[in-house]
Structures are given as structure tokens and as C-alpha cells.
Design a protein around this motif. Structure first.
Motif, PDB file in Angstrom:
ATOM      1  N   MET B 564     -16.758  47.287   6.634  1.00  0.00           N
ATOM      2  CA  MET B 564     -15.863  47.513   5.505  1.00  0.00           C
ATOM      3  C   MET B 564     -15.859  49.021   5.215  1.00  0.00           C
ATOM      4  O   MET B 564     -16.917  49.638   5.144  1.00  0.00           O
ATOM      5  CB  MET B 564     -16.398  46.737   4.317  1.00  0.00           C
ATOM      6  N   LYS B 565     -14.688  49.585   5.065  1.00  0.00           N
ATOM      7  CA  LYS B 565     -14.619  51.027   4.826  1.00  0.00           C
ATOM      8  C   LYS B 565     -14.884  51.309   3.357  1.00  0.00           C
ATOM      9  O   LYS B 565     -14.201  50.778   2.484  1.00  0.00           O
ATOM     10  CB  LYS B 565     -13.224  51.552   5.188  1.00  0.00           C
ATOM     11  N   VAL B 566     -15.866  52.107   3.083  1.00  0.00           N
ATOM     12  CA  VAL B 566     -16.129  52.500   1.706  1.00  0.00           C
ATOM     13  C   VAL B 566     -16.434  53.996   1.693  1.00  0.00           C
ATOM     14  O   VAL B 566     -16.786  54.570   2.715  1.00  0.00           O
ATOM     15  CB  VAL B 566     -17.337  51.748   1.089  1.00  0.00           C
ATOM     16  N   ALA B 567     -16.308  54.578   0.544  1.00  0.00           N
ATOM     17  CA  ALA B 567     -16.662  55.991   0.418  1.00  0.00           C
ATOM     18  C   ALA B 567     -17.810  56.119  -0.571  1.00  0.00           C
ATOM     19  O   ALA B 567     -17.857  55.408  -1.572  1.00  0.00           O
ATOM     20  CB  ALA B 567     -15.465  56.778  -0.068  1.00  0.00           C
ATOM     21  N   LEU B 568     -18.716  57.007  -0.273  1.00  0.00           N
ATOM     22  CA  LEU B 568     -19.848  57.216  -1.177  1.00  0.00           C
ATOM     23  C   LEU B 568     -19.438  58.144  -2.306  1.00  0.00           C
ATOM     24  O   LEU B 568     -18.603  59.031  -2.119  1.00  0.00           O
ATOM     25  CB  LEU B 568     -21.008  57.852  -0.420  1.00  0.00           C
ATOM     26  N   ALA B 569     -20.062  57.937  -3.470  1.00  0.00           N
ATOM     27  CA  ALA B 569     -19.831  58.877  -4.566  1.00  0.00           C
ATOM     28  C   ALA B 569     -20.410  60.226  -4.156  1.00  0.00           C
ATOM     29  O   ALA B 569     -21.282  60.299  -3.288  1.00  0.00           O
ATOM     30  CB  ALA B 569     -20.518  58.364  -5.816  1.00  0.00           C
ATOM     31  N   ALA B 570     -19.940  61.280  -4.791  1.00  0.00           N
ATOM     32  CA  ALA B 570     -20.280  62.635  -4.341  1.00  0.00           C
ATOM     33  C   ALA B 570     -21.779  62.904  -4.313  1.00  0.00           C
ATOM     34  O   ALA B 570     -22.275  63.612  -3.458  1.00  0.00           O
ATOM     35  CB  ALA B 570     -19.596  63.646  -5.240  1.00  0.00           C
ATOM     36  N   ILE B 574     -27.606  60.410   1.684  1.00  0.00           N
ATOM     37  CA  ILE B 574     -27.716  59.632   2.912  1.00  0.00           C
ATOM     38  C   ILE B 574     -29.139  59.797   3.430  1.00  0.00           C
ATOM     39  O   ILE B 574     -29.589  60.906   3.697  1.00  0.00           O
ATOM     40  CB  ILE B 574     -26.732  60.118   3.990  1.00  0.00           C
ATOM     41  N   ILE B 578     -30.914  53.025   7.329  1.00  0.00           N
ATOM     42  CA  ILE B 578     -30.511  51.968   6.413  1.00  0.00           C
ATOM     43  C   ILE B 578     -31.479  51.986   5.233  1.00  0.00           C
ATOM     44  O   ILE B 578     -32.664  52.158   5.417  1.00  0.00           O
ATOM     45  CB  ILE B 578     -30.621  50.607   7.130  1.00  0.00           C
ATOM     46  N   ILE B 582     -29.997  55.476   0.356  1.00  0.00           N
ATOM     47  CA  ILE B 582     -28.602  55.331  -0.054  1.00  0.00           C
ATOM     48  C   ILE B 582     -28.534  54.644  -1.405  1.00  0.00           C
ATOM     49  O   ILE B 582     -29.079  53.570  -1.589  1.00  0.00           O
ATOM     50  CB  ILE B 582     -27.823  54.508   0.993  1.00  0.00           C
ATOM     51  N   ILE B 586     -21.001  52.916  -4.533  1.00  0.00           N
ATOM     52  CA  ILE B 586     -19.975  53.078  -3.505  1.00  0.00           C
ATOM     53  C   ILE B 586     -18.648  52.572  -4.043  1.00  0.00           C
ATOM     54  O   ILE B 586     -18.612  51.712  -4.917  1.00  0.00           O
ATOM     55  CB  ILE B 586     -20.352  52.307  -2.216  1.00  0.00           C
ATOM     56  N   ARG B 587     -17.607  53.135  -3.552  1.00  0.00           N
ATOM     57  CA  ARG B 587     -16.303  52.644  -4.010  1.00  0.00           C
ATOM     58  C   ARG B 587     -15.446  52.344  -2.794  1.00  0.00           C
ATOM     59  O   ARG B 587     -15.581  52.973  -1.751  1.00  0.00           O
ATOM     60  CB  ARG B 587     -15.634  53.658  -4.937  1.00  0.00           C
TER      61      ARG B 587
END
Lengths: 109, 590
Positions: B564-570, B574, B578, B582, B586-587
Motif C-alpha cells: 500500500m502506498k503511504v507517505a511518512l510525516a515529515a 526511518i 522493520i 518507524i 503515516i498518511r
């Protein structure tokens, strides 16, 4: 002149003797350091064996479950996230990641 | 005679004496330095030099991620000089306290009329240090290399073990002994009058080279998972034993090779060969219904059958050569795919009859049965596949059901991997590389294709059928949530050694399969020997497959579905992989 020659010869002889003595002295020092190196190497090996034994998966799993009260993650609790190289474009500071959805990995204990 | 004459006479006598003395010294010097030079030079060398044979340290064994599985360590060996002991019983008591052995046994050794006796060889370093502090007269230590297996019983059957003198006796230790063994070399040391070492003769002289290190394809975590799940199943079913193999189907690399019961290679004294034998490669067994995979492969490849071809299953009962074959489920007309999914013996016999003995035999040999897989482990058995001319009237049907044939667990894993990877039979291997003491690569193993028994199309079709065996057939307990699993169960009766006939009580339960079915990453074979109670492959072995697969897939980070494609908050960090690095902020990305 003759005196200088005699003194020179004596000096050379003394230098020669000093050199021989120093070779033997350095030899002893080298052997001492070698022995020290071997002892340290043994200590290192002993520590490697200990580290390896302490990090055995069986021991870690036992410690995690019995001492720390941990349990294997329940279905849905493990989420795989893969970071993707952040895009060089200005204005989008958030790096992209991929998250696998609805993962169910671990069985109930 | 005047006083001057007397004085002169004394001077002459003195001079004569001195000259005679000098002459004697010179004469002796010439005698020693010239006439006896060679002999004395040899004697001096003998006294000043000490030649010792030194063996380089034995190489280590690592798992695929560089974790130490076996390594050498220099430890003290304790010896005694009985002749120099005044109070052997007192010394024996002191030694017994440190070495934790009986004092009377040590005393017996110390009372021998010998110059040298071993009291204990290769003791723990801590015991050596305690002995050093005691400083007992007539007791000494020398350092010797001792093999350590820090993970205990983990992977014991594959690693094997080395003997007291450092020679490999079993497993990898034996097979790779020429690489692991350190170089033996004699070096000459110069000693002074006190016996201290001054210099090796010649400053350039090097010590012997250490043995090479060996890196395995085995992953210690997957190995642990396989061993734990196997042990749990063996205990729960009160079975005699079992094996689990985890293999990469595309390369033939073995990730785990577990056996139960296990042994600790650190203390093999008193154990029989039966206990440390690697049964995955040495023991052949009648596999039962798992052989239907290869029967089906032959039928599809020869285009003798299609998945929807109909077969009369005779209501689960058929007589062949005077013996009756039964099915677990009664059915009349079933498709070829259903026959495999439900593991119909009657249908299997009929498919075999369509193929014929020569054809079936050819495919069994093509999948590697009846020949060694050439894995780099000692003692491999070839199994038993008789030539068709030796087959009896029932043999064709028996072989189709996995009877009258002997296969090893490794052959089974290798053959199923061929079905999984598009038809390529790979050579299984456990060692990936060998490096010398400086870390330089000496040998590297790359995946090797042995042959191709079936085409990619047959592999795909059979894969779909084997998925059905898990979703709708006998292997339902092997299903892993979120992943597509392909596999087959097997329950083989064992021959009763007393009657010579198949025993109704003794059986071997197995499950072989691969996951994810659409992009196979793991082939797993689980076999349980003589389980008690409900001893079916589907109930005993399939759950082992599931539990090993679930954990191994997670550990390897093999995802089941489209990410699933998600973007991390600024501000999200990382981590190294795993998990904890993290933060869950995430959004979704549209």
C-alpha cells in the motif's frame, strides 16, 4: 693520530657489542608482545564464544517470553514498511514508503 | 749463581709455563673450533633451538548472516609429572575440586611410574585460570584448540562435530575438513640459557596459516523456527522423530534442515551414530501420497491428462493384482485435479496405468529419485527406485501412491522445488562460500541446474492443482493467512519389522509444499515419523508447514500482497529496518 685510530676501533667494538645486546633485548620484547597478543586473542575468542551463545535464537526467545513476558505479535500487528528513495522534487518533503496491508504473520501463542 | 741469574731463570720458567698454558688453550681452541666444529655446532643448535610442530587454528563456520555456528578456542589441557610429586593424594584432591572429577581417579594417574600423564584435556579456560592460581608442583598446562558450538544443539546434524585432535568427524566438519583444518608447520625457536624463546630462526618465518572459514546457506533464525516447530509437533504427537527442510526453490540453497531428536555437538561422548546421523540425507522412506505430485507432473507433461479430465474413482475401492486399494473419500467421477487434491489412490493407480511403467519411471528419475542430489554433505543415500523390469504386477499402482519406492526427504524437497520454480531441478547445497584466514574468497558456490523434468506450463498448471489441495483438499491446515500456498499431504504406512507387512499402527505423516504459490520463495518439507493418535499428513505435518512458513515469511520480509502506498510525516524516522524506528504517523497517498 694513532690514539684516534685506537679510540675509533674501541668505539666500533663497543657499538658492535651494544648492537648485539640490543638485538637480544628487542628479541625478548618481541616475544613478550607476542605472548601478550596470544593472550588477548584467547580472551577475544572466549568473548566471541560467549556472545554467540548469548545471542542464540533459542535463548533470546526464552528470555523474551519467560523473563520479559513478551508474546508473538498477533495477526495484523506486524506491518511491513519499505522506505523508497525520497523524490528530489522540491515541495514534497515526505519520503514515500510502501506498507503491506492486512498482513497476518504470527500465530496466536 | 748471582741473584740476577736466579731472577732471570724464574722469568724463563714463568714464560715457559705461560707459553705452555697458551699453547694448551690454543690447542683446545683449535680442537673445539676446528676439529670438533661440526659435531659441537649440531649439539649447540640442539640445546639452543627448539623445533615445534604448530597447527593453525581450525576455521569457523558461519550462517548466511555471519553468525558463528562453530569456532575454535585455545583452552588449557592439564598434565602431571608423577616423578616430581611428593604428595599425590593432596594434589589429586586440589585438582578434583577445580576439574570436578573424582579425586581417586586423578590420584591413580598421578601414582603411575611415568614421566608424563594427561589429567584432563581441553578444560574450560576458567578452570585453567584457577589451576594457574593454585600453582601446584608437578602439574602443568599446555594450550590446545577446542571446538565450540556456541548455539548448542542448533543445526547439530548438519554441522556434525570435530574429534579431540581437531579432525572433522561428521557433517560439514567432515565434508569440509580439508578447508577448515589449519596448516601444520614445524617452526624452529631459539632459546636462551633459561629456556626462554628469543627469536624464531630467521625473522621472516611465519606461523602456520589458520584454516578457512565456511559460510552456510542456513539461516540460524529459520533453523531455530523449524527445530522449535518440529520439536513441538513431535512432543505433541509422541512421535519417534521427524525432519523439516526449508529451501529456496529457485536456487536449491537450504535455509534450514531440522531433525528431531537433536544432540549437542559439544558433548557427543556416549552418543550412538544413530543419534547424530543426518537422516535428511541418509535415510530413505516410502513417501506415500506426496509422490502423486510427480505422477501428476508426468501426466500433465505427457498431455495424458488435463486438470478437467474425468476419472472413475470406483467409489474409493479397486482391486489390483489381488489386493484392494482404498480411498479416504468415496467418489465416483472426479476430475484429474480433484484426484490430486483429495489424494485418491484409485485415481492415482489409473493415471499411472495410462502413463505406463517406463514413462513413470523416466519421470521419477528425471525428478532426481533413485540418485544422489549431490548435496555437499557426507553419507547421502540414493534412495530406491527399481527398474521397470523388476516391477511386480502391483508395483505401478504402488509407486503412484508412494509405495515400493524409497526417497530421502532432501530428494523430495529438491523435486518439489523443481515443480515450484518452473521445472528446473536444482542441486541442493548448504555451503555458499569458503574464505581464507585473511577473509579472501577461496571458493564460492553458485546455484546449479541439474536438468529440467517439466516445462514452465506444466509447472504452472500443477501449481494451481496443488493450491487446490490446500484450499479445498487434504492440506487445508497448511494454509497461511494472506499467502497462496501449494502443497500435498502424505500418509505412508510403515513396514512392521516383525510381520514384514504394512503396519496399521506405524506411519509417516508428511506435507511438502511451497509459498507464495505465485512467486515461490520457500519450499518446506515436514515429515513426522510414527506419530500417535490421528496420524495423518494433513493433521500432523501440514500445521508444521503453516507455522514454519508464517514465521519464516515474516522474518524474511516477504510480503503477501501489493504494498500500500503511504507517505511518512515529515518528522518520521526511518530505522534500520522493520519496526521500532518507524513511528506510526503515516498518511495515505492518493
Amino acid at each position: 693520530m694513532r690514539l684516534l685510530a685506537v679510540l675509533g676501533i674501541i668505539g666500533m667494538l663497543l657499538l658492535f657489542v651494544w648492537e648485539r645486546v640490543d638485538i637480544v633485548r628487542v628479541g625478548y620484547r618481541i616475544e613478550q608482545l607476542k605472548t601478550q597478543k596470544v593472550a588477548l586473542q584467547r580472551e577475544q575468542d572466549e568473548l566471541r564464544v560467549k556472545v554467540s551463545a548469548l545471542t542464540a535464537p533459542e535463548r533470546i526467545a526464552k528470555a523474551a517470553t519467560e523473563k520479559l513476558g513478551m508474546i508473538p505479535p498477533q495477526p495484523g500487528q506486524v506491518v511491513m514498511v519499505r522506505a523508497v528513495e525520497p523524490a528530489p522534487a522540491v515541495g514534497d518533503p515526505s519520503p514515500e514508503v510502501h506498507v503491506a496491508k492486512n498482513e497476518r504473520f504470527w500465530r496466536k501463542p | 749463581m748471582t741473584g740476577r741469574d736466579s731472577c732471570r731463570g724464574r722469568r724463563i720458567v714463568l714464560a715457559v709455563f705461560l707459553l705452555a698454558g697458551f699453547a694448551a688453550v690454543m690447542g683446545r681452541l683449535v680442537h673445539l673450533q676446528v676439529l670438533q666444529a661440526a659435531e659441537l655446532s649440531v649439539r649447540a643448535d640442539r640445546q639452543h633451538q627448539k623445533a615445534v610442530t604448530v597447527e593453525g587454528i581450525r576455521g569457523s563456520i558461519y550462517d548466511r548472516r555471519g553468525k558463528v555456528l562453530a569456532m575454535n578456542m585455545e583452552v588449557p589441557s592439564v598434565f602431571g609429572v608423577p616423578a616430581s610429586l611428593d604428595n599425590p593424594s593432596g594434589v589429586a584432591r586440589d585438582l578434583a575440586r577445580v576439574l570436578r572429577v573424582r579425586a581417586d581417579e586423578i590420584e591413580k594417574k598421578l601414582r603411575q611410574e611415568r614421566n608424563f600423564v594427561w589429567i584432563a584435556r581441553k578444560v574450560d579456560p576458567e578452570q585453567g585460570r584457577r589451576l594457574e592460581r593454585l600453582a601446584l608442583d608437578g602439574i602443568g598446562t599446555v594450550m590446545e584448540g577446542r571446538r565450540y558450538y556456541p548455539k548448542g544443539a542448533l543445526l547439530s546434524h548438519v554441522l556434525g562435530f570435530a574429534g579431540m585432535d581437531g579432525q572433522g568427524l561428521e557433517g560439514i566438519e567432515r565434508r569440509y575438513d580439508p578447508y577448515l583444518r589449519g596448516e601444520k608447520r614445524q617452526i624452529v625457536l631459539q632459546r636462551d640459557a633459561l629456556g626462554r624463546t628469543v627469536f624464531p630462526k630467521g625473522l621472516t618465518e611465519q606461523g602456520p596459516s589458520a584454516g578457512h572459514s565456511v559460510t552456510l546457506t542456513i539461516d540460524e533464525v529459520i533453523q531455530y523456527i523449524a527445530e522449535k516447530e518440529l520439536d513441538d509437533a513431535v512432543t505433541a504427537t509422541q512421535a519417534k522423530g521427524g525432519v523439516v527442510i526449508v529451501m529456496e526453490p529457485k536456487t536449491g540453497a537450504v535455509l534450514a534442515m531440522a531433525m528431531s531428536p537433536r544432540f549437542d555437538p559439544n558433548s557427543v561422548r556416549g552418543l550412538s551414530a544413530d543419534r547424530w546421523r543426518n537422516r535428511v540425507v541418509t535415510d530413505a522412506y516410502e513417501p506415500g501420497s506426496t509422490m502423486k505430485i510427480f505422477l501428476a507432473a508426468a501426466a500433465l507433461e505427457e498431455q495424458a491428462m488435463k486438470p478437467r479430465s474425468l476419472i472413475n474413482a470406483e467409489n474409493g475401492k479397486m482391486t489390483i493384482a489381488g489386493t484392494v486399494i482404498h480411498d479416504h473419500e468415496k467418489a465416483k467421477w472426479i476430475t484429474f485435479a480433484q484426484a490430486i487434491e483429495r489424494s485418491s489412490n484409485v485415481a492415482a493407480a489409473k493415471i499411472a496405468m495410462v502413463l505406463g511403467d517406463e514413462c513413470l519411471f523416466r519421470y521419477l528419475r528425471a525428478f532426481g529419485f533413485g540418485e544422489r542430489t549431490e548435496i555437499d554433505l557426507p553419507g547421502e543415500a540414493a534412495g530406491l527406485v527399481k527398474e521397470p523390469r523388476e516391477w511386480g504386477r502391483r508395483t505401478l499402482a504402488s509407486v503412484a501412491m508412494g509405495q515400493e519406492i524409497g526417497v530421502t526427504a532432501l530428494q523430495l524437497a529438491s523435486a518439489v522445488s523443481a515443480v515450484a520454480n518452473g521445472g528446473w531441478l536444482m542441486r541442493p547445497y548448504v555451503v555458499s562460500e569458503v574464505r581464507d584466514g585473511h577473509g579472501q574468497l577461496v571458493a564460492q558456490v553458485t546455484p546449479q541446474v541439474r536438468r529440467r523434468p517439466i516445462t514452465a506450463e506444466t509447472s504452472r498448471t500443477l501449481g494451481t492443482i496443488l493450491e487446490g489441495a490446500v484450499t479445498a483438499g487434504t492440506g487445508s491446515k497448511a494454509a497461511v493467512a494472506g499467502y497462496r500456498v501449494a502443497g500435498k499431504t502424505g500418509t505412508a504406512q510403515k513396514i512392521d519389522p516383525e510381520t514384514g507387512a504394512y503396519s496399521p499402527a506405524l506411519s509417516v505423516a508428511s506435507f511438502v509444499g511451497y509459498v507464495p504459490a505465485d512467486d515461490p520463495r520457500l519450499t518446506i518439507v515436514a515429515i513426522v515419523d510414527e506419530p500417535r493418535g490421528e496420524a495423518w499428513g494433513g493433521t500432523v505435518a501440514a500445521p508444521i508447514f503453516r507455522r514454519v512458513a508464517e514465521q519464516a515469511l515474516t522474518y524474511l520480509g516477504i510480503s503477501s500482497q501489493e504494498p500500500m502506498k503511504v507517505a511518512l510525516a515529515a518528522h518520521t524516522e526511518i530505522g534500520s529496518g522493520i519496526g521500532p524506528g518507524i513511528r506510526p504517523e503515516i498518511r495515505m497517498v492518493p
